[in-house]
Design a protein around this motif. Structure first.
Motif, PDB file in Angstrom:
ATOM      1  N   GLN B  37      24.727 -36.753 -43.755  1.00 29.47           N
ATOM      2  CA  GLN B  37      24.357 -35.354 -43.582  1.00 29.47           C
ATOM      3  C   GLN B  37      22.872 -35.228 -43.241  1.00 29.47           C
ATOM      4  N   LEU B 149      36.175 -34.901 -45.931  1.00 31.92           N
ATOM      5  CA  LEU B 149      35.777 -33.507 -46.131  1.00 31.92           C
ATOM      6  C   LEU B 149      34.652 -33.121 -45.163  1.00 31.92           C
ATOM      7  N   PHE B 150      33.601 -33.967 -45.122  1.00 35.24           N
ATOM      8  CA  PHE B 150      32.471 -33.692 -44.255  1.00 35.24           C
ATOM      9  C   PHE B 150      32.847 -33.816 -42.786  1.00 35.24           C
ATOM     10  N   VAL B 152      35.799 -33.388 -41.365  1.00 33.55           N
ATOM     11  CA  VAL B 152      36.619 -32.259 -40.925  1.00 33.55           C
ATOM     12  C   VAL B 152      35.747 -31.018 -40.755  1.00 33.55           C
ATOM     13  N   SER B 153      34.761 -30.870 -41.658  1.00 32.41           N
ATOM     14  CA  SER B 153      33.896 -29.700 -41.564  1.00 32.41           C
ATOM     15  C   SER B 153      33.088 -29.735 -40.273  1.00 32.41           C
ATOM     16  N   SER B 155      34.192 -31.539 -37.294  1.00 34.87           N
ATOM     17  CA  SER B 155      35.173 -31.344 -36.228  1.00 34.87           C
ATOM     18  C   SER B 155      36.468 -32.057 -36.603  1.00 34.87           C
ATOM     19  N   TRP B 156      37.572 -31.298 -36.755  1.00 32.82           N
ATOM     20  CA  TRP B 156      38.830 -31.962 -37.114  1.00 32.82           C
ATOM     21  C   TRP B 156      39.335 -32.823 -35.970  1.00 32.82           C
ATOM     22  N   THR B 159      37.559 -36.070 -36.083  1.00 35.65           N
ATOM     23  CA  THR B 159      38.036 -36.760 -37.285  1.00 35.65           C
ATOM     24  C   THR B 159      39.324 -37.504 -36.966  1.00 35.65           C
ATOM     25  N   GLU B 274      25.512 -34.460 -35.316  1.00 34.37           N
ATOM     26  CA  GLU B 274      26.849 -34.579 -35.916  1.00 34.37           C
ATOM     27  C   GLU B 274      27.550 -35.851 -35.444  1.00 34.37           C
TER      28      GLU B 274
END
Lengths: 604, 586
Positions: B37, B149-150, B152-153, B155-156, B159, B274
C-alpha cells in the motif's frame, strides 16, 4: 558420538582435492554445467529490467504493441530459464550420481580385498554405513554444491552491477544494508551451528538413555527405580527441549531482522530514489526495478551460508570413507617382482597338479593379538588323500588351524605349506580354489538353493548342481518343495532348518570339487533322521580328497585316518580312535566328555 | 488424519501461548499486507508531484511497518513453535513412562531398534505437525485473505488475472509432490537392497573368500548399484523440473500482471502505483502456495508416525502394578522369604502345550534355605527363578511368597524383598558406585563398601582410576565380564533383601575366583532364602537342596551326596565336570 566427531572439521583442502578428483572423468559436464549456471543467473536478472522498460518506455507512452513485445520477451526469458535450468540440473545430477556410484563401487571392491582380521575388528553395521549413508552425504556436494556456489556469487555481483549501471548513487545508498545483511547472516549461521551441535549432542544423550533403559528395563523394575529413572529422563528431555527452544529464539530473531533490513533498503530507495525521481535523474521504472532487485539480495547470501553446511557434512563423511579406502589388506599375494623364478615354477606346478596335494604345518605359531598364542609349535603333515580329524576342547585352537590354511590370517612363526609351497607364495585366488570350506555357521546368501550351491560359478552346470544335491541327500527335502532347487532362500537362510543348511553347504563344497576339504562340523543338534542324512552326505564329501575335519561327530572321527588332539594350542596326541583310547590321555577324557553319549545313537 | 486428533489434549495444555501466538501471527501478517500500500502511495505521488518530506514519511512508514511486523513475527515463532517443543517434551515423557510400565515379554516382542525409531524420528515427525504444520497454514490463510482484500479493492479484474496462475502452481506442487514422493520411495527401497547386499556380503565374508567369490560379488553389487543410479536419475527427471517450473510459473504470473495491468494503466483504469502494489502482492502470495505441498507432506508423515506411536502408547501393561511409576512408597515392610511353587506351568507365548517351558513344578523353599537349580541350557531353570519377582507371570498354578500369591502382593513390596542378579549382568552408564547403590541411591559409603567386599569386587574397585566414581561404559572403563557379574551381585546384596536370586552369575570368572566369592557370600546366603542357578557343580554342591531340571520338569532333587548316589543326570554332569577340570590341568 560419531555426530560429535562429524562437527570437528569444517574444511580440509586435502580431502576436498581428493573428492574433486572423482569429478575428473566428468570434466566436460562440469564445465558445461558451470557455463549454464552463469547464463541462468544472467536470465534471472532480466525481469526487473524488462519491468523498468515496460513502465518507462511503453506504459508511460501508451504503446500497447511495445508492452506486448516486452511481455513476450519476458516469457521468452522465462522459458529459456526453465529449459536451461532443467538441463543443467539433469546433467549435473547425472555426473554427481555417477561419481557416487563410482565411489560405492570402489568401497565395495576395496572391502572384498581386505583381510579377515579387519572384519573381526570392524562391526558389519558400521562398514555398511560407509557404502550407504556416508556416500549419500556427498550427494549435495556433487550435485548442487560445487557448481551453484559460482551461480550465487555471480547473482550477487550481477545485481550490484545492474544497480550501479541504473543509478550508481542510489546503488551505493541501497548497498548500505549489505554489510549488515552479511554480518547478521554470518552471526546467525554461527549461532545456529553452535545450537545445533548442542541439540545433536542432547539428542544423542537422550537416545542413549532410552536405549540403555530399554535394554535394562527389567533391572529398573526389579529394583523399583522407575521413578528415579523417569526423573533422570525428564532432565535430559528438558535439556533437549531447552536446546531446541534456544534454536527457535535464533530463528525468531533472524527472520524479522532480515525483513527489517530489506525494508530499510526499500525505505532508502523510496526516500533517496524518490528524490532522484523528483530531480529527474531516475525514472519511475528505474525506481521499481531497484525495489525488485533489493528483494533479490537476500537469497544468494543465505544460500551461500547453506553451502557451507553442505561442505562440512561432506568433509566428515569423506574423511571416514577415505580412511577405509586407505586401509591396506594385511594379506597380500606375492607381487611378481619379488618372487624368484624357482618359487614361481613350484607354484605353477602346484596349481596345475591334479589330484589331492599334501598339506603341512611347519613349526607354526600364531596369535590374534601380540603374544596371546592360540597355536604353538604346530608340526603336522596331512598326506594327499588322507582324512585327519582335529579334536579338542573349546578354545583349543581348532578353527584357527583351519583359517591358516586358506590364509585368512598369516602365521607369526613357521610356515604353512600347500602342495609343498608356502601359502604366502601362492596366488590367493589359486590357493583358495584348491580348497572347499564348510564352516560351522553356515552362511547362505539370498537367492535360490541352486545359487547357494553354485555360488555364482557359471561353469557349473545345472546337472552338476542337481547331482551334488542328491549326493548329499538333499533330494528328500527338495522333493517336498514345489520349485525344488529354484526355491528362493531368504536373507541368511532364515526359512531353512539347521540340518538343511548343513546339507546345502556340503553340496556347495562338493560341486566345486576341491582337492582339499576343510570341514568345521556344526555343533547344532539335528534330529536323528537328519543326523543319518548328514553322516551319509559326509561320506560322499570326504571321498578322495585331502581332508581336515574339525570333528564333533563320533562317526566322523572314527572314519578318519588319523586323529589329531589339539590342547591349549599344541598338538598333544596323534593316532587312531582305538590307539588313543588305550593311551588314556586327553582324547580318552574328551571322548568321555563329548562323544561317548553318541554311541547310544542319540546326537549330542 | 484421525490419529492426529490424539494431540488435541496435548495442545490444550498450552492455551495461553497458543492464543497469543495466533494473535501475534494475525498481527504480523496483517502488517505484511500493508507495505505494498505504501509503495502504491509513493509511486502515485511521484507520478504527480511530492515533497521530499512526504517521501521521508513513506520511508519511515515502511520501516515502522517492518518493525511492527518483526516484533509480532518474533512472538509468533517463539510461541507457536515453542508449544510444539513443549508438546514434544510431554509426548516423549509419556512414551518413556509407558515403556517403564511394560513387562519383559513386551521387550522380547519389540526390537530395541524399532522402539528407538519410534521414540526419536516418529516423535520428531509428529512435532513437525504441531509446529510448522500449524503455523504455515495459518499464515497462508491470513496473508491470502489480506492480500486478496487489497487486491480486489484496487481492481477485481486484475486480481483474477493475478490469481489465475495460483491454482496451476498448487496443482504442480501437489502433482510433482506425489510423483517425487513415489520415486523417492523407490530409491529408498533400492538403497535398502544395496545395504542388505553389503550386509550379507560382509557377514559371509569367509565364504566369499574361501570360494573366491569376490569378483562375482562385485558384479552382483554393481547391478544393484547401477539400478540405484537409474532410480536416482528417474527422480532427477521429475525433481529437476520442479523448481525451474515453479519459478517459470511464478514469473509468468508477474508477466501477466505486467501486461494486463500495463494495459489497464494505459487506459487509466488503475494507477501505476497500484500496478507496482500488485507486483508486491503476487510476490506475497506465491510462497504460501509453494509451501502448501510441504505442509501436506508434513501431515502425511505426521499422521503415519502418530499411528506408530499410538500402537505403543495403547499397549495395556501386562502386570497390573498397584503403584504406578512415580508414586512408590519409600520403604515397604520386607517379606520373610518363604517361597512356594504350586503345580506351576509356564510358556512364553501364554498357553499351548507344545512349547511349555515349565510344567508341574511343585517346590517349597523355607526362609533361609539355599536351593540350586541345574540343568542344560533351555531346561527352564532361569525361567523358574524369573517367576518369583514377577518378571513373568505363571500360565498355570501359583507362585507364593510368605504364603501369598505373588499376584496379590503389591509389586513394589515383592520386588523390594528380592535381590535379583540376572544372567546378562547389565550395568548402567553411570559410576561404579552409582551402579552398586542402584536399588538404594541414599546408601551410605559403608553400605557400598560392604556390598562390594561381599561380592569380591573391592580389590578391583581399588584399581579403577577414580574408584567408586569411575564411570562404567563408553565414557569410562570397560569392565570385564567377571567384574560386571560381581558388580551386579553387589547391587543385589546392597538392598539387603530377604530373598536372593543368582541366575548363573559366576560363569565369567574362573573356578577359583568363584569359590572365593561364594565363600564370602555364604554369610549373606545363610540368613536369607537363596535361589541359585548354575551350570557348574562346584557352585551348587553346598546348597541345601539341588533341583535338576530337564524339559521344564524337576527330574531329581536332593543334596549333593544324595544326587551323586542316585547316579542319574546330576551324577553324569558331575562326572563330566570332573573330567573338564582334569583337562584344564593337563
Amino acid at each position: 558420538m560419531i555426530e560429535e566427531e562429524a562437527l570437528g572439521k569444517v574444511y580440509d583442502g586435502r580431502l576436498m582435492r581428493r573428492l574433486l578428483a572423482y569429478l575428473a572423468p566428468y570434466k566436460l559436464i562440469v564445465v558445461v554445467s558451470l557455463a549454464l549456471v552463469l547464463l541462468i543467473s544472467a536470465l534471472k536478472l532480466v525481469g526487473p529490467i524488462l519491468t523498468k522498460l515496460a513502465i518507462d518506455d511503453y506504459i508511460a507512452n501508451g504503446d500497447i504493441a511495445g508492452l506486448t513485445r516486452i511481455a513476450l520477451l519476458f516469457v521468452a526469458a522465462l522459458v529459456a530459464q526453465l529449459v536451461l535450468s532443467y538441463f543443467q540440473v539433469y546433467i549435473m545430477n547425472m555426473a554427481g550420481q555417477r561419481v557416487m556410484a563410482d565411489m560405492r563401487r570402489e568401497i565395495f571392491a576395496h572391502l572384498q580385498r581386505l583381510h579377515a582380521a579387519f572384519f573381526d575388528r570392524n562391526p558389519v553395521g558400521r562398514l555398511v554405513t560407509r557404502v550407504t549413508t556416508d556416500v549419500d552425504a556427498l550427494n549435495e556436494l556433487f550435485t548442487s554444491g560445487v557448481v551453484t556456489i559460482f551461480g550465487d556469487v555471480f547473482m550477487l555481483v550481477g545485481i550490484m552491477g545492474v544497480l550501479v549501471y541504473l543509478d550508481w548513487r542510489l546503488a551505493l545508498v541501497s548497498f548500505a544494508v549489505l554489510p549488515a545483511l552479511f554480518a547478521v547472516t554470518l552471526v546467525f549461521k554461527r549461532r545456529v551451528r553452535v545450537v545445533y551441535r548442542k541439540v545433536r549432542t542432547r539428542v544423542a544423550m537422550l537416545n542413549a538413555f532410552i536405549q540403555e533403559n530399554i535394554v535394562g528395563m527389567s533391572v529398573v523394575q526389579l529394583f523399583g527405580q522407575e521413578r528415579r529413572k523417569f526423573r533422570q529422563y525428564s532432565e535430559l528431555n528438558r535439556q533437549h527441549a531447552d536446546a531446541n527452544i534456544e534454536s527457535i529464539l535464533h530463528y525468531a530473531v533472524f527472520y524479522p531482522v532480515v525483513e527489517i533490513l530489506s525494508s530499510v533498503a526499500i525505505a532508502l530507495i523510496v526516500w533517496y530514489g524518490g528524490g532522484r525521481v523528483l530531480l529527474g535523474t531516475l525514472t519511475l521504472g528505474g525506481l521499481v526495478a531497484f525495489i525488485q532487485y533489493s528483494e533479490k539480495f537476500f537469497r544468494p547470501i543465505s544460500d551461500l551460508s547453506e553451502k557451507f553446511n553442505i561442505l562440512q557434512g561432506a568433509m566428515a563423511s569423506s574423511e571416514r570413507i577415505f580412511k577405509l579406502l586407505d586401509t591396506e589388506s594385511a594379506i597380500v599375494p606375492p607381487s611378481p617382482s619379488t618372487v624368484d623364478s624357482s618359487v614361481e615354477t613350484a607354484v605353477d606346478a602346484a596349481i596345475d597338479r591334479n589330484g589331492a596335494p599334501a598339506v603341512r604345518f611347519d613349526d607354526v605359531s600364531f596369535a590374534y593379538n601380540d603374544e596371546d598364542w592360540v597355536l604353538r609349535d604346530i608340526d603336522l603333515t596331512v598326506a594327499p588323500g588322507e582324512t585327519v580329524a582335529v579334536v579338542g576342547h573349546t578354545g583349543a585352537g581348532k578353527s584357527t588351524l583351519a583359517s591358516l590354511l586358506t590364509r585368512f590370517y598369516d602365521v607369526q612363526q613357521g610356515r604353512v605349506l600347500v602342495g609343498g609351497v608356502d601359502v604366502r607364495s601362492w596366488d590367493l585366488g589359486a590357493l583358495r580354489r584348491k580348497f572347499g570350506v564348510v564352516l560351522q555357521d553356515v552362511h547362505l546368501f539370498s537367492g535360490t538353493i541352486a545359487s547357494n550351491i553354485r555360488l555364482g560359478d557359471t561353469h557349473i552346470s545345472d546337472e552338476a548342481v542337481a547331482k551334488a544335491a542328491s549326493a548329499v541327500n538333499l533330494d528328500e527335502w527338495l522333493e517336498t518343495l514345489p520349485r525344488g532347487l529354484d526355491t528362493p532362500v531368504r536373507e541368511r537362510g532364515a526359512s531353512l532348518s539347521a540340518g538343511q543348511k548343513q546339507l546345502v553347504s556340503f553340496a556347495r563344497a562338493l560341486v566345486h570339487d576341491p582337492s582339499i576339504l576343510i570341514l568345521d562340523e556344526a555343533t547344532s543338534s539335528v534330529d536323528t533322521h537328519t543326523e543319518i542324512l548328514v553322516r551319509e552326505a559326509l561320506a560322499a564329501l570326504l571321498e578322495a580328497r585331502t581332508s581336515i575335519v574339525i570333528a564333533h561327530r563320533l562317526s566322523t572321527i572314527q572314519r578318519a585316518d588319523r586323529i589329531v588332539v589339539l590342547h591349549k594350542g599344541r598338538v598333544r596326541e596323534i593316532g587312531t580312535h582305538q590307539e588313543l583310547l588305550t593311551e588314556r590321555g586327553i582324547y580318552y577324557r574328551l571322548y568321555q566328555l563329548q562323544y561317548k553319549d553318541q554311541e547310544l545313537g542319540k546326537p549330542a | 488424519m484421525r490419529e492426529l486428533l490424539r494431540l488435541v489434549p496435548y495442545l490444550k495444555r498450552y492455551p495461553r501461548p497458543m492464543t497469543f501466538g495466533m494473535v501475534a501471527l494475525v498481527l504480523a501478517k496483517a502488517a505484511a499486507v500493508l507495505t505494498p500500500q505504501v509503495l502504491k502511495w509513493t509511486i502515485d505521488d511521484l507520478a504527480v508531484s511530492v515533497t521530499i518530506d512526504k517521501l521521508l514519511y513513506y520511508a519511515g512508514l515502511i520501516v515502522a511497518i517492518a518493525v511492527f511486523q518483526g516484533f509480532f513475527r518474533f512472538w509468533m515463532r517463539r510461541l507457536l513453535i515453542g508449544v510444539s517443543r513443549h508438546v514434544e517434551y510431554d509426548l516423549r515423557g509419556d512414551f518413556f513412562a509407558q515403556l517403564q510400565r511394560m513387562s519383559p515379554s513386551f521387550f522380547n516382542q519389540w526390537r530395541t531398534g524399532d522402539l528407538m525409531s519410534r521414540a526419536s524420528s516418529d516423535v520428531s515427525a509428529v512435532r513437525m505437525v504441531l509446529g510448522p504444520g500449524i503455523m504455515y497454514p495459518a499464515e497462508t490463510v491470513i496473508v491470502t485473505l489480506g492480500a486478496l482484500l487489497f487486491m480486489v479493492s484496487i481492481s477485481w479484474e486484475l486480481t483474477l488475472v493475478a490469481v489465475a496462475i495460483m491454482p496451476v502452481v498448487s496443482f504442480v506442487v501437489m502433482r510433482f509432490g506425489s510423483v517425487i514422493h513415489k520415486r523417492f520411495e523407490s530409491i529408498q527401497e533400492k538403497m535398502s537392497d544395496v545395504s542388505a547386499l553389503v550386509q550379507e556380503n560382509l557377514a559371509g565374508m569367509r565364504v566369499v573368500k574361501a570360494y573366491s567369490q569376490e569378483q562375482r560379488q562385485k558384479e552382483k553389487f554393481n547391478v544393484e548399484n547401477d539400478e540405484y543410479f537409474n532410480r536416482q536419475m528417474r527422480l532427477v527427471k521429475v525433481w529437476g523440473a520442479f523448481h525451474p517450473l515453479l519459478a517459470a510459473l511464478i514469473g509468468l504470473g508477474t508477466v501477466l500482471v505486467l501486461w494486463w495491468g500495463g494495459l489497464m494503466v494505459m487506459s487509466e483504469r488503475i494507477t501505476l502505483g497500484e500496478l507496482v502494489a500488485f507486483f508486491a502482492y503476487v510476490n506475497l502470495l506465491t510462497w504460501p502456495m509453494v509451501a502448501l505441498g510441504w505442509v501436506v507432506n508434513i501431515y502425511q508423515r505426521g499422521s503415519a508416525s502418530m499411528k506408530r506411536l499410538s500402537v505403543i502408547l495403547d499397549v495395556e501393561p501386562e502386570l497390573p502394578s498397584t503403584a504406578p511409576a512415580g508414586t512408590l512408597p519409600a520403604q515397604p515392610a520386607p517379606l520373610s522369604g518363604r517361597i512356594e511353587f504350586r503345580s506351576v506351568g509356564f510358556s512364553y507365548n501364554g498357553g499351548g502345550n507344545g512349547d511349555r517351558v515349565l510344567r508341574g513344578i511343585d517346590l517349597v523353599i523355607e526362609p533361609g534355605q539355599t536351593v540350586a537349580f541345574v540343568g542344560r541350557t533351555g531346561s527352564g531353570k532361569s525361567t523358574l527363578t524369573r517367576l518369583v519377582p514377577r518378571l513373568y507371570d505363571v500360565t498355570e498354578g501359583t507362585v507364593l511368597v510368605d504364603g501369598e500369591d505373588v499376584k496379590a502382593l503389591p509389586l513394589h513390596r515383592l520386588r523390594r524383598s528380592i535381590g535379583y542378579v540376572p544372567q546378562d549382568s547389565f550395568l548402567f552408564s553411570e559410576t561404579v558406585g552409582g551402579n552398586i547403590a542402584f536399588g538404594n541411591p541414599s546408601a551410605s559409603q559403608e553400605m557400598i563398601d560392604h556390598a562390594t567386599a561381599l561380592a569380591g569386587l573391592n580389590s578391583d574397585v581399588e584399581e579403577f582410576p577414580k574408584r567408586f566414581e569411575t564411570m562404567v561404559g563408553e565414557r569410562g572403563i570397560t569392565l570385564s565380564g567377571g567384574q560386571r557379574q560381581r558388580a551386579t551381585i553387589a547391587r543385589a546384596v546392597l538392598i539387603d533383601p530377604p530373598i536372593l536370586i543368582l541366575d548363573d552369575v559366576l560363569s565369567a570368572v574362573d573356578t577359583e575366583t568363584e569359590e572365593r566369592i561364594l565363600s564370602q557370600l555364604s554369610n549373606v546366603m545363610e540368613s536369607r532364602t537363596t535361589l541359585l542357578v548354575s551350570h557348574r557343580i562346584s557352585t551348587v554342591r553346598n546348597a541345601d537342596l539341588i533341583c535338576v531340571l530337564e524339559d521344564g520338569q524337576i527330574r531329581e532333587r536332593g543334596n549333593h551326596d544324595e544326587l551323586v548316589e542316585l547316579d542319574g543326570l546330576y551324577a553324569s554332569l558331575h562326572k563330566k565336570q570332573l573330567l573338564e577340570r582334569e583337562l584344564e590341568q593337563i
